[in-house]
Each structure stands twice: as structure tokens, then as C-alpha cells.
Design an enzyme around this catalytic site. Structure first.
Site, PDB file in Angstrom:
ATOM      1  N   ASN A  36       0.931  -1.265  -0.138  1.00 38.38           N
ATOM      2  CA  ASN A  36      -0.209   0.252  -0.065  1.00 38.38           C
ATOM      3  C   ASN A  36       1.003   0.958   0.131  1.00 38.38           C
ATOM      4  O   ASN A  36       2.331   0.893  -0.001  1.00 38.38           O
ATOM      5  CB  ASN A  36      -1.022  -0.462   0.854  1.00 38.38           C
ATOM      6  CG  ASN A  36      -0.056  -0.173   2.206  1.00 38.38           C
ATOM      7  OD1 ASN A  36       0.694   0.672   3.542  1.00 38.38           O
ATOM      8  ND2 ASN A  36      -0.171  -1.285   3.425  1.00 38.38           N
ATOM      9  N   ASP A  49      -4.048  -6.917   5.349  1.00 37.67           N
ATOM     10  CA  ASP A  49      -5.398  -7.515   6.491  1.00 37.67           C
ATOM     11  C   ASP A  49      -5.046  -8.832   5.163  1.00 37.67           C
ATOM     12  O   ASP A  49      -4.535 -10.115   5.600  1.00 37.67           O
ATOM     13  CB  ASP A  49      -6.456  -7.433   5.909  1.00 37.67           C
ATOM     14  CG  ASP A  49      -6.929  -5.687   6.582  1.00 37.67           C
ATOM     15  OD1 ASP A  49      -6.922  -5.652   8.070  1.00 37.67           O
ATOM     16  OD2 ASP A  49      -7.902  -5.218   6.311  1.00 37.67           O
ATOM     17  N   LYS A  80       9.312 -17.500  -9.392  1.00 40.63           N
ATOM     18  CA  LYS A  80       8.775 -16.386 -10.570  1.00 40.63           C
ATOM     19  C   LYS A  80       7.744 -16.840 -11.369  1.00 40.63           C
ATOM     20  O   LYS A  80       7.604 -18.506 -12.282  1.00 40.63           O
ATOM     21  CB  LYS A  80       9.615 -15.035 -11.639  1.00 40.63           C
ATOM     22  CG  LYS A  80       8.571 -13.948 -12.023  1.00 40.63           C
ATOM     23  CD  LYS A  80       9.674 -13.517 -12.745  1.00 40.63           C
ATOM     24  CE  LYS A  80       9.215 -12.464 -14.129  1.00 40.63           C
ATOM     25  NZ  LYS A  80       9.644 -11.356 -15.217  1.00 40.63           N
ATOM     26  N   PRO A  94      -2.560 -12.395  10.750  1.00 41.17           N
ATOM     27  CA  PRO A  94      -3.061 -11.905  11.359  1.00 41.17           C
ATOM     28  C   PRO A  94      -2.739 -10.280  12.193  1.00 41.17           C
ATOM     29  O   PRO A  94      -2.541  -9.512  11.682  1.00 41.17           O
ATOM     30  CB  PRO A  94      -1.630 -12.272  12.936  1.00 41.17           C
ATOM     31  CG  PRO A  94      -0.370 -12.435  11.811  1.00 41.17           C
ATOM     32  CD  PRO A  94      -1.272 -12.460  10.279  1.00 41.17           C
ATOM     33  N   ILE A 102      -2.194  -8.174  14.185  1.00 40.97           N
ATOM     34  CA  ILE A 102      -1.622  -7.535  15.251  1.00 40.97           C
ATOM     35  C   ILE A 102      -1.338  -6.949  16.358  1.00 40.97           C
ATOM     36  O   ILE A 102      -1.746  -7.508  18.164  1.00 40.97           O
ATOM     37  CB  ILE A 102      -0.083  -6.681  13.940  1.00 40.97           C
ATOM     38  CG1 ILE A 102       0.971  -7.633  13.733  1.00 40.97           C
ATOM     39  CG2 ILE A 102       1.040  -5.944  15.580  1.00 40.97           C
ATOM     40  CD1 ILE A 102       0.809  -6.627  12.536  1.00 40.97           C
ATOM     41  N   PHE A 112      -4.525   3.568  14.639  1.00 45.76           N
ATOM     42  CA  PHE A 112      -4.245   4.321  13.279  1.00 45.76           C
ATOM     43  C   PHE A 112      -5.614   4.079  12.704  1.00 45.76           C
ATOM     44  O   PHE A 112      -5.670   1.970  12.340  1.00 45.76           O
ATOM     45  CB  PHE A 112      -3.086   4.518  13.122  1.00 45.76           C
ATOM     46  CG  PHE A 112      -2.628   5.593  13.405  1.00 45.76           C
ATOM     47  CD1 PHE A 112      -2.106   5.878  14.662  1.00 45.76           C
ATOM     48  CD2 PHE A 112      -2.592   6.396  12.765  1.00 45.76           C
ATOM     49  CE1 PHE A 112      -1.743   7.127  15.283  1.00 45.76           C
ATOM     50  CE2 PHE A 112      -1.907   8.414  13.006  1.00 45.76           C
ATOM     51  CZ  PHE A 112      -1.218   7.937  13.951  1.00 45.76           C
ATOM     52  N   LYS A 145     -13.407  -0.033  14.453  1.00 43.27           N
ATOM     53  CA  LYS A 145     -11.950  -0.786  15.182  1.00 43.27           C
ATOM     54  C   LYS A 145     -11.969  -0.682  16.543  1.00 43.27           C
ATOM     55  O   LYS A 145     -10.801  -1.810  16.795  1.00 43.27           O
ATOM     56  CB  LYS A 145     -11.320  -0.111  14.028  1.00 43.27           C
ATOM     57  CG  LYS A 145     -11.359  -0.731  12.509  1.00 43.27           C
ATOM     58  CD  LYS A 145     -10.518   0.137  11.428  1.00 43.27           C
ATOM     59  CE  LYS A 145     -10.307  -0.370  10.784  1.00 43.27           C
ATOM     60  NZ  LYS A 145     -10.334   0.308   9.506  1.00 43.27           N
ATOM     61  N   LYS A 159     -10.846  -4.121  18.189  1.00 47.85           N
ATOM     62  CA  LYS A 159      -9.195  -4.746  18.112  1.00 47.85           C
ATOM     63  C   LYS A 159      -9.052  -4.664  20.028  1.00 47.85           C
ATOM     64  O   LYS A 159      -7.971  -4.693  20.461  1.00 47.85           O
ATOM     65  CB  LYS A 159      -8.280  -3.565  17.309  1.00 47.85           C
ATOM     66  CG  LYS A 159      -8.651  -4.365  16.016  1.00 47.85           C
ATOM     67  CD  LYS A 159      -8.129  -3.524  14.977  1.00 47.85           C
ATOM     68  CE  LYS A 159      -8.449  -3.727  13.740  1.00 47.85           C
ATOM     69  NZ  LYS A 159      -6.898  -4.200  12.441  1.00 47.85           N
TER      70      LYS A 159
HETATM   71  O1  PMT Z   1       3.135   6.404   6.817  1.00 45.15           O
HETATM   72  P1  PMT Z   1       2.154   7.463   5.699  1.00 45.15           P
HETATM   73  O2  PMT Z   1       1.822   7.621   4.625  1.00 45.15           O
HETATM   74  O3  PMT Z   1       2.736   8.195   7.073  1.00 45.15           O
HETATM   75  O4  PMT Z   1       0.467   7.452   6.157  1.00 45.15           O
HETATM   76  C1  PMT Z   1       0.184   6.845   7.208  1.00 45.15           C
HETATM   77  C2  PMT Z   1      -0.691   6.389   7.116  1.00 45.15           C
HETATM   78  C3  PMT Z   1      -2.121   6.951   6.476  1.00 45.15           C
HETATM   79  C4  PMT Z   1      -0.664   5.093   7.157  1.00 45.15           C
HETATM   80  C5  PMT Z   1      -1.530   6.547   9.151  1.00 45.15           C
HETATM   81  O5  PMT Z   1      -1.999   7.523   9.587  1.00 45.15           O
HETATM   82  C6  PMT Z   1      -2.538   5.555   9.356  1.00 45.15           C
HETATM   83  O6  PMT Z   1      -3.678   5.717   9.274  1.00 45.15           O
HETATM   84  N1  PMT Z   1      -2.066   4.172   9.782  1.00 45.15           N
HETATM   85  C7  PMT Z   1      -3.311   3.002   9.828  1.00 45.15           C
HETATM   86  C8  PMT Z   1      -3.579   2.995   8.249  1.00 45.15           C
HETATM   87  C9  PMT Z   1      -5.318   1.915   8.049  1.00 45.15           C
HETATM   88  O7  PMT Z   1      -5.455   1.518   7.619  1.00 45.15           O
HETATM   89  O8  PMT Z   1      -4.548   0.911   8.865  1.00 45.15           O
HETATM   90  P2  PMT Z   1      -6.327  -0.690   9.329  1.00 45.15           P
HETATM   91  O9  PMT Z   1      -7.467   0.142   9.507  1.00 45.15           O
HETATM   92  O10 PMT Z   1      -6.374  -1.815   7.989  1.00 45.15           O
HETATM   93  O11 PMT Z   1      -5.875  -1.078  11.537  1.00 45.15           O
HETATM   94  C10 PMT Z   1      -6.271  -0.323  12.140  1.00 45.15           C
HETATM   95  C11 PMT Z   1      -5.058  -0.446  12.629  1.00 45.15           C
HETATM   96  O12 PMT Z   1      -5.248  -1.585  13.057  1.00 45.15           O
HETATM   97  C12 PMT Z   1      -3.496  -0.326  12.803  1.00 45.15           C
HETATM   98  O13 PMT Z   1      -3.627   0.953  13.778  1.00 45.15           O
HETATM   99  C13 PMT Z   1      -2.916  -1.083  12.030  1.00 45.15           C
HETATM  100  O14 PMT Z   1      -1.434  -0.671  12.399  1.00 45.15           O
HETATM  101  C14 PMT Z   1      -3.758  -2.411  13.082  1.00 45.15           C
HETATM  102  N2  PMT Z   1      -3.706  -3.665  11.669  1.00 45.15           N
HETATM  103  C15 PMT Z   1      -4.299  -4.181  10.962  1.00 45.15           C
HETATM  104  C16 PMT Z   1      -4.239  -4.857  10.510  1.00 45.15           C
HETATM  105  C17 PMT Z   1      -3.422  -6.405  10.944  1.00 45.15           C
HETATM  106  N3  PMT Z   1      -3.437  -7.111   9.652  1.00 45.15           N
HETATM  107  N4  PMT Z   1      -2.497  -5.292  12.697  1.00 45.15           N
HETATM  108  C18 PMT Z   1      -2.863  -4.465  12.669  1.00 45.15           C
HETATM  109  O15 PMT Z   1      -2.135  -4.425  13.535  1.00 45.15           O
END
Ligand code: PMT
Length: 417
Positions: A215, A284, A294, A312, A314, A330, A344, A348
Site C-alpha cells: 500500500n 489484512d 516467478k 494475523p 497484530i 490508527f 475498529k 480490536k
Molecule cells: O505512512 P504514512 O504515509 O505517513 O501514512 C500514515 C498512515 C495513513 C498509514 C497512518 O496515519 C494510518 O492511518 N495508519 C493506519 C492505516 C489503516 O488503515 O489501518 P487499518 O484500518 O487497516 O488498521 C487499524 C489498526 O489496526 C492500525 O493501527 C493497524 O496498524 C492495525 N492492524 C491492522 C491490520 C493488521 N493485520 N494488524 C494490525 O495491527
């Protein structure tokens, strides 16, 4: 409308085509309540006239270190002390080089060296110039000297090129410099004695040895929080997906590629952490089976399916630990941002979540700016549009004011005082 409430702004204008936007910038600053003193470089006069700027600012424009009359009215050192904030917009490659080198060879650079006020630059130049290693070296030097950079933006340029180098629009400059945390204060050691684990950047999920799913995360937001937390006294560990960023001073960095790597490194380092902040954009899903070799083109014009399996979660796995740190997630959302973020947070098991609405320009992924809302069980607070460094400081201060009582360092843990 952002407020600047009689703030003294010293606006330096240097010789780039974007100087044509400065009359609009001066109007906005004045409308927001600022007093604006303009200082032009010699070449800026080729792009905008002092007459226009004087009419809009209401003050004579200064451009000469050796102007006896002007110096008699307010000498350059007095002017440097008068400023609450110095903003150079546009800042050319040349003025960046001179400031990075500590030169004082005209009125503007002399003022920039002499002033105790925060110095903001809004760079503007051709995209090739901006990408040049010399300019990037100067940029890094300026940032490490504490200069605040606004942009540049990407897009179509006056010379016909497309890329990074456009001056940030006057409205965005005003929003950034008028944000409450725009004026850096001495960093208080509010995290002294605390251990903070942060994830940042993207994860990459292999399809085969040469292809992957990922991403747009640049890591900038997570690295800015890590740098700020270290400056506030924390022991910071940063588990980072692939980025182009330097490790912030005083931070221990662990590099990972996939979500599963990130999961494992986080769990190896979680014991003893007081705060866990998940800024990473973690995939995800990953391809169910990455090919060893390849994958070859089939040449059959048929549709092909990539089977994905779930990674998973995290942050949720950290939240499920019997002894868990304070956990802040975030969320980057494109619609119903707060509603999705609240769900969320609950699903979580997070203490708080920071939501950025990435459907808006310059917010979130790969930008130097962000605006966000911090949401926790009993409340929420808006962190307005500003640079990611300033937003990080505000976020950490806010977390300490909401959750500080839970994070008290045991007496004696910091050693004798
Ligand atoms: O890196 P930059 O270019 O500065 O951009 C910053 C950002 C946009 C990436 C950041 O500000 C941000 O929003 N990060 C979260 C991105 C996101 O959409 O996360 P999510 O909605 O998929 O996940 C929610 C939370 O679960 C996050 O804290 C993520 O780290 C965590 N997560 C998600 C999936 C997973 N398998 N394990 C996780 O721990």
C-alpha cells in the site's frame, strides 16, 4: 477561518515563479489577524512588485541590509526579535542552500539566522531541482536544524513538468502555521522513563520472488511519532515495514517485510512496553501461497485468481495479552471515518484510535501533513491540519493528558535525581 491574533509574521519572499501567489498569502495572513512584515530577496522583484506587497501588508517592504533609512526605523536585529514566526514562501533551492550553510549574505538570510522565532519554509522549484541530491541534503540539514518545512506539493508545474516542487497553496500555509502546536515549544520530557513500541510503514506480501501486494504508506507519520516520543524522553522501538526514511535519532529500529514478520517482531519486543502505537498500514490479507519461482504469463487471455488468506491482526493480538500496554491504533478511512474508527477501536480492544480521513487532499498516506481525530472511550479531540511532526507532538501530549495517570513511572525507576 484560522486565527493569528496579532502575531508578528516576517514573510520572506525569494525569486521563484510561485512568488505570484504571495499577494494572496499576505491577504490571508492579514485577514487572520497577523501583522506582516515583508522582506524580499533581490530576485523576488522579478516576480512580484514591492508596491503590491506594501499595499497589502500596510508596511514598507524591506530588501536591503544596507538601507540606512530603513535600518534607522527598525534595525535588522530588532526585526529578527520582532517576529513571532518567520515564513519564507516561496523558498528557492538557492535560499535553502544558503540557510543550510548558515550564510547571512542578504537581509533575509541574516534575519533567518538572527531570529529566535520558529522558521518555516515553503519550498518551490522545478521537480528535477527538488529531487537533486544536493537539495535533498540541504532539506535534511534544515530539518535537523529545527526548520519547519511546508511541502512542496506535487502536480503540474509552471515549466510544464509534473512532480514534487509546487509551493503549498496559501490556504494550507495559513492552516499549518496557525495550528495550536505550530510554534514549537521546548520539548518537555513527559515520556521520561516510559517504553514505547511503534509500528510504521507498509507491509509487503509476496506473490512470488518479484511481485507483492502492498500500500501507499511512506512511514512518515509513524517515524514522526517515534522521533517525537524519543525527544520527549521515551525509550522507543520502531518496527518498520520498508520505507525510504532515516532512523530517527535515539530510536531502535527493527526492519520487517510482511505482516507476519511484523507480528513476530512486535511480540518479541512487547514485554515491558508502556505504550504500543500501531501506525503501520498492515495488509489484512496475503497470497495464500507465495510461488517459489516467478509466475510465468499464461498467454491464454483468461482471468486468473489470486487466493488470499487473512494475516494475523497484530494490534488485536497485543490487546489480548494478559499484561498489555496502553494501546493506540490508527485508522485511515475514506468514508464514514469516525464511525468506522469507533467500530475498529471496539473490535480490536484498543484504548484509543487516531482516525485520518484520507479522502481529503494531503491527509494521511505519503503526505508531510495530516489531520486526525483521537477517539477514546469517553471522548475525542481533533488534531487540526498540520505537519506530521507537529501532529505527533500534539497526539503524545493529548495521550498523556488522557491516560497519563495509568502510565505513572514507579518511584525510583528513573534512578537518583
Ligand atoms: O505512512 P504514512 O504515509 O505517513 O501514512 C500514515 C498512515 C495513513 C498509514 C497512518 O496515519 C494510518 O492511518 N495508519 C493506519 C492505516 C489503516 O488503515 O489501518 P487499518 O484500518 O487497516 O488498521 C487499524 C489498526 O489496526 C492500525 O493501527 C493497524 O496498524 C492495525 N492492524 C491492522 C491490520 C493488521 N493485520 N494488524 C494490525 O495491527
Amino acid at each position: 477561518m484560522p486565527e493569528l491574533d496579532s502575531k508578528h509574521i516576517l514573510l520572506g519572499i525569494t525569486g521563484g515563479i510561485a512568488a505570484y501567489k504571495t499577494p494572496a498569502l499576505v491577504r490571508l495572513l492579514r485577514q487572520a489577524g497577523a501583522e506582516v512584515q515583508i522582506v524580499m530577496s533581490a530576485s523576488a522583484r522579478h516576480f512580484v512588485t514591492p508596491t503590491v506587497l506594501q499595499a497589502l501588508s500596510g508596511l514598507p517592504v524591506r530588501d536591503d541590509l544596507w538601507d540606512g533609512g530603513a535600518e534607522a526605523a527598525m534595525g535588522h536585529i530588532e526585526l529578527a526579535r520582532w517576529a513571532d514566526l518567520v515564513l519564507v514562501a516561496p523558498a528557492t533551492a538557492d535560499v535553502m542552500a544558503r540557510l543550510a550553510g548558515g550564510r547571512a549574505d542578504d537581509l533575509l538570510t541574516t534575519l533567518c539566522l538572527a531570529t529566535p522565532a520558529p522558521l518555516w519554509l515553503a519550498p518551490a522549484m522545478n521537480q528535477g531541482m527538488w529531487r537533486h541530491p544536493a537539495v535533498q541534503r540541504n532539506r535534511q540539514r534544515l530539518v535537523s536544524d529545527g526548520v519547519l518545512l511546508l511541502g512542496p506539493d506535487e502536480g503540474e508545474q509552471a515549466c510544464g513538468d509534473t512532480g514534487p516542487g509546487r509551493m503549498v497553496e496559501p490556504e494550507a500555509i495559513l492552516a499549518a502555521i496557525s495550528a495550536p502546536s505550530a510554534t514549537p515549544t521546548e520539548t518537555e520530557q513527559i515520556l521520561l522513563g516510559l517504553n514505547v513500541l511503534i509500528t510504521a510503514g507498509p507491509t509487503v506480501e509476496a506473490i512470488d520472488p518479484v511481485r507483492y501486494i502492498s500500500n501507499h504508506s511512506s512511514g512518515k507519520q509513524g517515524y514522526a511519532i517515534a522521533e517525537c516520543a524519543a525527544a520527549m524522553g521515551a525509550e522507543v522501538t520502531l518496527v518498520s515495514g520498508p520505507t525510504r526514511l532515516d532512523t530517527p535519532v535515539g530510536v531502535t529500529r527493527i526492519d520487517v517485510q510482511s505482516a507476519r514478520d511484523m507480528h513476530d517482531r512486535v511480540h518479541e519486543n512487547i514485554a515491558g512496553q508502556d505504550i504500543f502505537i500501531g501506525v503501520a498500514a498492515v495488509a489484512d490479507y496475503r497470497p495464500a501461497a507465495a510461488a517459489d519461482q516467478k509466475i510465468k504469463k499464461q498467454g491464454d487471455a483468461a482471468d486468473h485468481t489470486l487466493i488470499l488468506t487473512e494475516n494475523p491482526d497484530i494490534i488485536a493480538s497485543v490487546a489480548a495479552l494478559p499484561e498489555r500496554p496502553l494501546i493506540v491504533g490508527f485508522a485511515a478511512e475514506t468514508e464514514l471515518a469516525e464511525e468506522h474508527a469507533r467500530q475498529k477501536r471496539q473490535c480490536k480492544g484498543l484504548d484509543a484510535i487516531v482516525v485520518n480521513d484520507v479522502s481529503k487532499a494531503q491527509i494521511g498516506f505519503n503526505s508531510d501533513y495530516n489531520s486526525a481525530t483521537l477517539i477514546w472511550e469517553q471522548g475525542e479531540v481533533t488534531l487540526p491540519f498540520q505537519g506530521k511532526e507537529a501532529l505527533s507532538r500534539q497526539l503524545l501530549e493529548q495521550l498523556m493528558s488522557v491516560f497519563g495517570m495509568r502510565l505513572t513511572v514507579p518511584p525510583g525507576a528513573l534512578g537518583p535525581t
